[in-house]
Motif scaffolding. Structure first.
Motif, short mmCIF file in Angstrom:
data_model
loop_
_atom_site.label_atom_id
_atom_site.label_comp_id
_atom_site.label_asym_id
_atom_site.label_seq_id
_atom_site.Cartn_x
_atom_site.Cartn_y
_atom_site.Cartn_z
N ILE A 1 0.96 4.70 -2.49
CA ILE A 1 1.02 6.10 -2.03
C ILE A 1 2.20 6.82 -2.69
O ILE A 1 2.05 7.93 -3.22
CB ILE A 1 1.14 6.16 -0.49
N GLY B 1 -5.10 11.33 -4.68
CA GLY B 1 -5.32 9.95 -4.27
C GLY B 1 -4.30 9.49 -3.25
O GLY B 1 -4.64 8.79 -2.28
N HIS C 1 0.82 -1.21 0.00
CA HIS C 1 0.00 0.00 0.00
C HIS C 1 0.85 1.27 0.00
O HIS C 1 0.49 2.26 -0.64
CB HIS C 1 -0.94 -0.02 1.20
N ASN D 1 -6.95 6.78 4.41
CA ASN D 1 -7.70 5.53 4.28
C ASN D 1 -6.88 4.31 4.69
O ASN D 1 -7.40 3.39 5.32
CB ASN D 1 -8.18 5.37 2.84
N HIS D 2 -5.60 4.32 4.32
CA HIS D 2 -4.74 3.20 4.73
C HIS D 2 -4.63 3.14 6.24
O HIS D 2 -4.64 2.06 6.84
CB HIS D 2 -3.35 3.35 4.11
N TYR E 1 -5.09 8.38 0.35
CA TYR E 1 -4.69 7.01 0.68
C TYR E 1 -4.00 6.95 2.05
O TYR E 1 -4.14 5.96 2.78
CB TYR E 1 -3.76 6.46 -0.41
N PRO F 1 -10.55 2.93 1.07
CA PRO F 1 -9.35 2.82 0.23
C PRO F 1 -9.63 2.75 -1.27
O PRO F 1 -8.75 3.08 -2.07
CB PRO F 1 -8.70 1.52 0.73
N SER G 1 -9.24 6.24 -3.06
CA SER G 1 -7.87 6.72 -3.14
C SER G 1 -7.03 5.88 -4.10
O SER G 1 -6.24 6.41 -4.88
CB SER G 1 -7.23 6.75 -1.75
N GLU G 2 -7.21 4.56 -4.06
CA GLU G 2 -6.44 3.71 -4.97
C GLU G 2 -6.83 3.95 -6.42
O GLU G 2 -5.98 3.97 -7.31
CB GLU G 2 -6.64 2.24 -4.59
N SER H 1 -9.43 -2.82 -1.19
CA SER H 1 -10.02 -1.66 -1.90
C SER H 1 -11.32 -2.01 -2.60
O SER H 1 -11.53 -1.70 -3.77
CB SER H 1 -9.01 -1.08 -2.90
#
Length: 547
Positions: A353, A367, A349, A374-375, A371, A430, A433-434, A424
């Motif tokens: 990023i 993103g 992950h 969210n991560h 991320y 996630p 963002s991904e 995701s």
């Protein structure tokens, strides 16, 4: 002078660390509870202050807001300078939310495992020390996000290693009854790797000051400067000029330190050891909180201070990030240890990023910043729920589980949601963002964008295989009497699952804070989004009638 909200936001947990450590020796359960509740109260106040800071932040306003500045070491242009942009506000909120959740999850992590001698550290000081160290980490991480002085940031970047070292080595995982030497090895490896990165960065910090002093960038009688807004303004106006060789050398010094902290492949090898030997709660601090300082610093310092070198090295860094995505996912598939599996998932992950940061498009960087948030939430949920699972079975090995959903359906259900967020799944945080990272990367580097999608396929494999092996099938002997989540554990899990759903369906409030900072960063790097090449779409955008 305005109210020093940012100073208060880190000073409260710092004061809480001192107060918690100074409490009377926790020789009884009542005194241990006093230490726990005291630390939790300070972290709750910190969360309130972070929420107030976010409420007072104006998206689309001045780049750095809630600023404070006081002279510190004036002869060298070092100041106590604070300010937050949208990315920093989002990460301050993430940290402030996760720390009390971590504390509640780790409520009994520092308890003596068996009766011990009356006057030993194990009996008297473990609880105070454990929670005081967590508060100390929180204070240092918050101040690193808020600092706009390069030297102040460096001090915090290094200082946070000390409490983390003791949390890993002194309060490590006792689920399997491992030899304490394994925890010590993991803690020393974590410290040495990051210290080496910090020492390289120190040389780069000194080099940056020498360059600014030679060009008389300093103010207030100092020849040079460490003030980030001053340096970026001087770069944009041409008052500060970095030669190609010097810029590349200083950039690499900063980038190396941040790559170790993040971590970026191949500087990641400390991460599986540290997360494997730490408790699940401390593993959350490592990967969801402390490691974010590395990726945040890439955006704030590498790109803004060294735009030319950032563009020069971007393809190399993106290839390393891409290797990390695939390498981490492949190793996660083959893991037997749940915590080491999550460690390699995090490596994958972080690759996404960093890929988004150096793709240098607005979608990819937005993103990447999203991320980070969210991560943090998804990894915290997965690790803490896995921690509750492992503590019940007394094992962290996947082979020791099976059939959990039949005896603990709530635990299994929340574990599934956290796992789906990690891969995701659309509708969970996630995914947005991904998706932005991949779309933004594809705009400028289509081949890298396509290869990065391999990580998504592998994510489905390692998450679903993990769930199948632990939660489905016959109920194994050691699982038969397993209890479902208790009230305290539901207090930990519920807000994390709720955040994953909210960020999945409505990320707009966070995105609105992040996007102006991303645009400002791209402007400083002199990058614009690639022109749209599709003829029909381009014609519509340009007001034409071509087909």
């Amino acid at each position: 002078m305005s109210f020093p909200l940012l100073t208060l936001s880190w000073a409260v947990p710092a004061a809480g660390a001192i107060v918690t450590a100074a409490l009377p020796a926790a020789t009884t359960e009542a005194r241990r509870n006093t230490a726990r509740w005291t630390a939790l109260a300070f972290s709750a106040v910190t969360l309130v202050l972070a929420a107030v800071a976010a409420a007072r932040f104006t998206p689309g306003g001045t780049r750095f807001q809630l600023t404070e500045h006081h002279s510190w070491i004036s002869d060298f242009g070092i100041g106590y300078s604070l300010g937050v942009d949208g990315i920093a506000v989002a990460l301050v909120l993430l940290t402030a939310v996760l720390v009390p959740v971590v504390m509640i999850a780790a409520w009994h992590d520092a308890d003596p495992q068996a009766p011990v001698a009356e006057n030993t550290f194990e009996n008297r000081r473990r609880t105070q020390g454990f929670f005081a160290l967590i508060l100390a980490v929180e204070a240092m991480v918050l101040l690193s996000f808020e600092s706009t002085d390069v030297f102040l940031f460096y001090v915090l970047f290094e200082a946070m290693l000390i409490p983390m070292y003791f949390l890993i080595g002194g309060f490590g995982d006792r689920t399997q009854g491992e030899d304490a030497r394994q925890r010590s090895y993991a803690a020393v490896k974590f410290l040495l790797y990051n210290l080496v990165g910090g020492l390289v960065m120190l040389a780069a910090v000194i080099g940056l000051y020498v360059i600014t002093a030679q060009q008389h960038i300093g103010t207030g009688g100092a020849a040079g400067s460490f003030d980030l807004p001053t340096l970026t303004h001087a770069l944009s106006t041409g008052r500060l000029h970095l030669s190609g060789t010097a810029e590349k050398a200083v950039f690499l010094g900063f980038m190396f330190a941040f790559a170790v902290k993040a971590p970026l492949w191949p500087f990641h090898t400390w991460l599986p050891n540290a997360m494997g030997e730490a408790t699940p709660a401390i593993a959350v601090l490592i990967t969801a909180v402390v490691d974010k300082v590395g990726t945040f610093a890439m955006l704030r310092y590498c790109l803004e201070l060294f735009p030319g070198a950032s563009k020069t090295f971007a393809p190399v860094i993106m290839v390393l990030a891409l290797i990390g995505i695939v390498y981490g996912a492949l190793l996660a598939v083959g893991q037997k240890d749940i915590k080491r599996l999550v460690a390699y998932v995090s490596l994958s992950h972080f690759g996404f990023i960093i890929l988004g940061i150096f793709a240098m498009t607005s979608q990819a960087q937005s993103g990447a910043a999203l991320y980070m948030v969210n991560h943090g939430v998804a990894t915290a949920a997965l690790l803490l729920i896995a921690g509750f699972l492992m503590s019940r079975r007394g094992s962290r090995y996947i082979a020791d589980f099976g059939g959990v959903q039949k005896v603990a359906p709530i635990l299994a259900g929340t574990f599934l949601v956290a796992g789906l967020a990690t891969l995701s799944l659309p509708g969970l945080g996630p995914f947005v963002s991904e998706f932005l990272v991949l779309v933004g990367t594809f705009e400028r580097y289509p081949v890298l964008g396509v290869i990065a999608t391999v990580g998504i396929v592998l994510a489905a494999l390692y998450v679903l295989v993990l769930y199948q092996r632990t939660m489905t099938g016959p109920v194994k002997e050691g699982v038969a009497g397993m209890k479902d989540l208790k009230a305290r554990e539901l207090v930990v899990v519920t807000p994390l699952i709720a955040l994953l759903l909210v960020l999945g369906f409505y990320p707009k409030p966070i995105a609105d804070m992040i996007n102006p900072a991303v645009r400002a960063t791209l402007s400083d790097v002199h990058q614009t989004d690639p022109a749209i090449q599709h003829p029909v779409t381009a014609a519509k955008i340009n007001g034409g009638d071509q087909k």
